[in-house]
Design a protein around this motif. Structure first.
Motif, PDB file in Angstrom:
ATOM      1  N   ALA A  78      17.859  80.740  -3.455  1.00 49.71           N
ATOM      2  CA  ALA A  78      16.704  81.384  -2.821  1.00 49.71           C
ATOM      3  C   ALA A  78      16.945  82.874  -2.583  1.00 49.71           C
ATOM      4  CB  ALA A  78      16.367  80.694  -1.503  1.00 49.71           C
ATOM      5  N   PHE A  79      18.186  83.281  -2.463  1.00 51.09           N
ATOM      6  CA  PHE A  79      18.506  84.704  -2.325  1.00 51.09           C
ATOM      7  C   PHE A  79      18.363  85.414  -3.667  1.00 51.09           C
ATOM      8  CE2 PHE A  79      21.283  88.407  -2.162  1.00 51.09           C
ATOM      9  CZ  PHE A  79      20.953  88.967  -0.929  1.00 51.09           C
ATOM     10  N   ILE A  80      18.745  84.739  -4.735  1.00 48.52           N
ATOM     11  CA  ILE A  80      18.722  85.339  -6.071  1.00 48.52           C
ATOM     12  C   ILE A  80      17.302  85.450  -6.630  1.00 48.52           C
ATOM     13  CG2 ILE A  80      19.441  84.949  -8.473  1.00 48.52           C
ATOM     14  CD1 ILE A  80      22.024  83.672  -7.272  1.00 48.52           C
ATOM     15  N   PHE A 100      14.106  91.118   1.686  1.00 49.17           N
ATOM     16  CA  PHE A 100      13.218  90.067   1.173  1.00 49.17           C
ATOM     17  C   PHE A 100      14.039  88.866   0.721  1.00 49.17           C
ATOM     18  CE2 PHE A 100      10.459  89.111  -2.821  1.00 49.17           C
ATOM     19  CZ  PHE A 100       9.844  88.028  -2.201  1.00 49.17           C
ATOM     20  N   ALA A 101      15.110  89.115  -0.009  1.00 54.69           N
ATOM     21  CA  ALA A 101      15.977  88.028  -0.481  1.00 54.69           C
ATOM     22  C   ALA A 101      16.602  87.282   0.693  1.00 54.69           C
ATOM     23  CB  ALA A 101      17.060  88.588  -1.398  1.00 54.69           C
ATOM     24  N   LEU A 102      17.013  87.999   1.727  1.00 59.88           N
ATOM     25  CA  LEU A 102      17.603  87.364   2.907  1.00 59.88           C
ATOM     26  C   LEU A 102      16.568  86.502   3.641  1.00 59.88           C
ATOM     27  CD1 LEU A 102      20.041  87.018   4.788  1.00 59.88           C
ATOM     28  CD2 LEU A 102      19.238  89.050   6.016  1.00 59.88           C
ATOM     29  N   VAL A 103      15.365  87.018   3.811  1.00 56.42           N
ATOM     30  CA  VAL A 103      14.289  86.244   4.453  1.00 56.42           C
ATOM     31  C   VAL A 103      13.994  84.993   3.631  1.00 56.42           C
ATOM     32  CG1 VAL A 103      11.803  86.271   4.961  1.00 56.42           C
ATOM     33  CG2 VAL A 103      13.259  88.157   5.716  1.00 56.42           C
ATOM     34  N   ASN A 104      13.968  85.123   2.323  1.00 57.17           N
ATOM     35  CA  ASN A 104      13.703  83.970   1.465  1.00 57.17           C
ATOM     36  C   ASN A 104      14.807  82.921   1.610  1.00 57.17           C
ATOM     37  OD1 ASN A 104      11.651  83.109  -0.485  1.00 57.17           O
ATOM     38  ND2 ASN A 104      13.382  82.955  -1.888  1.00 57.17           N
ATOM     39  N   ALA A 105      16.049  83.369   1.706  1.00 55.76           N
ATOM     40  CA  ALA A 105      17.170  82.440   1.892  1.00 55.76           C
ATOM     41  C   ALA A 105      17.048  81.711   3.225  1.00 55.76           C
ATOM     42  CB  ALA A 105      18.493  83.189   1.803  1.00 55.76           C
ATOM     43  N   ILE A 106      16.665  82.410   4.271  1.00 57.15           N
ATOM     44  CA  ILE A 106      16.486  81.777   5.587  1.00 57.15           C
ATOM     45  C   ILE A 106      15.342  80.768   5.541  1.00 57.15           C
ATOM     46  CG2 ILE A 106      15.799  82.212   7.992  1.00 57.15           C
ATOM     47  CD1 ILE A 106      17.389  84.909   7.703  1.00 57.15           C
ATOM     48  N   LEU A 107      14.244  81.130   4.897  1.00 58.18           N
ATOM     49  CA  LEU A 107      13.123  80.191   4.750  1.00 58.18           C
ATOM     50  C   LEU A 107      13.546  78.958   3.950  1.00 58.18           C
ATOM     51  CD1 LEU A 107      10.156  82.647   4.077  1.00 58.18           C
ATOM     52  CD2 LEU A 107      10.590  81.335   6.164  1.00 58.18           C
ATOM     53  N   SER A 108      14.433  79.152   2.984  1.00 58.27           N
ATOM     54  CA  SER A 108      14.906  78.014   2.183  1.00 58.27           C
ATOM     55  C   SER A 108      15.697  77.031   3.032  1.00 58.27           C
ATOM     56  CB  SER A 108      15.749  78.489   0.996  1.00 58.27           C
ATOM     57  OG  SER A 108      17.073  78.797   1.388  1.00 58.27           O
ATOM     58  N   LEU A 109      16.440  77.536   4.004  1.00 57.44           N
ATOM     59  CA  LEU A 109      17.194  76.661   4.911  1.00 57.44           C
ATOM     60  C   LEU A 109      16.238  75.793   5.721  1.00 57.44           C
ATOM     61  CD1 LEU A 109      19.827  79.227   6.262  1.00 57.44           C
ATOM     62  CD2 LEU A 109      20.174  77.512   4.476  1.00 57.44           C
ATOM     63  N   ILE A 110      15.181  76.412   6.205  1.00 54.92           N
ATOM     64  CA  ILE A 110      14.183  75.685   6.999  1.00 54.92           C
ATOM     65  C   ILE A 110      13.487  74.631   6.136  1.00 54.92           C
ATOM     66  CG2 ILE A 110      12.002  75.939   8.257  1.00 54.92           C
ATOM     67  CD1 ILE A 110      13.073  78.804   9.040  1.00 54.92           C
ATOM     68  N   LEU A 111      13.064  75.022   4.934  1.00 51.57           N
ATOM     69  CA  LEU A 111      12.385  74.074   4.040  1.00 51.57           C
ATOM     70  C   LEU A 111      13.295  72.920   3.639  1.00 51.57           C
ATOM     71  CD1 LEU A 111      10.187  76.034   1.488  1.00 51.57           C
ATOM     72  CD2 LEU A 111       9.469  74.357   3.169  1.00 51.57           C
ATOM     73  N   PHE A 112      14.544  73.221   3.327  1.00 53.05           N
ATOM     74  CA  PHE A 112      15.484  72.177   2.939  1.00 53.05           C
ATOM     75  C   PHE A 112      15.643  71.164   4.073  1.00 53.05           C
ATOM     76  CE2 PHE A 112      19.572  70.210   2.064  1.00 53.05           C
ATOM     77  CZ  PHE A 112      19.571  70.080   0.689  1.00 53.05           C
ATOM     78  N   PHE A 113      15.743  71.645   5.294  1.00 50.69           N
ATOM     79  CA  PHE A 113      15.877  70.759   6.453  1.00 50.69           C
ATOM     80  C   PHE A 113      14.627  69.901   6.629  1.00 50.69           C
ATOM     81  CE2 PHE A 113      15.548  69.832  11.009  1.00 50.69           C
ATOM     82  CZ  PHE A 113      16.741  69.154  11.198  1.00 50.69           C
TER      83      PHE A 113
END
Length: 137
Positions: A78-80, A100-113
């Motif tokens: 999600a960062f890449i 933007f990449a960092l925010v996307n990575a954080i959102l990916s953690l939430i979605l994965f959970f």
């Protein structure tokens, strides 16, 4: 509609796209593409973890540490993705891109959970990972 949703979501966390001359490119292409990929990749990795690794293959890949590995892989991807989207659309890479990449990575953690809580019940071995709640047998 999807375009407005993802543009609004990312701009909520990031503010207006930088450099300003690429605002329309971000809003019309980069944000929607990245957002859709975020959902699809997170969902695919959750399905892979619960239904392929821990149902079909019976790998024993069911401990919280294994789930965490998949979570981290999801965040790295999600960062890449946003960086690749920005570069692929000929937009100048800027500090905004990495935020933007960092925010996307954080959102990916939430979605994965969230996807984990919704889909873990169908897993044979990993139905308690990352925790027993909300599905107890």
């Amino acid at each position: 509609m999807i375009q407005n949703f993802f543009s609004g979501l990312y701009e909520l966390f990031l503010g207006r796209p930088m450099p300003a001359n690429y605002t329309n490119d971000y809003r019309e292409v980069v944000f929607p593409n990245t957002g859709l990929q975020l959902i699809l990749i997170s969902l695919a990795l959750v399905i892979l973890y619960y239904y392929v690794f821990n149902r079909v293959m019976s790998t024993g890949f069911y401990k919280p540490v294994h789930w965490t590995i998949m979570l981290v892989i999801n965040a790295v991807i999600a960062f890449i993705v946003p960086i690749a989207q920005v570069n692929g659309n000929g937009i100048e890479t800027h500090s905004y891109t990495y935020t933007f990449a960092l925010v996307n990575a954080i959102l990916s953690l939430i979605l994965f959970f969230i996807f984990s809580l919704l889909l873990k019940k169908g897993s044979v071995q990993a139905w308690t990972t990352p925790m027993k709640w909300p599905h107890t047998r």
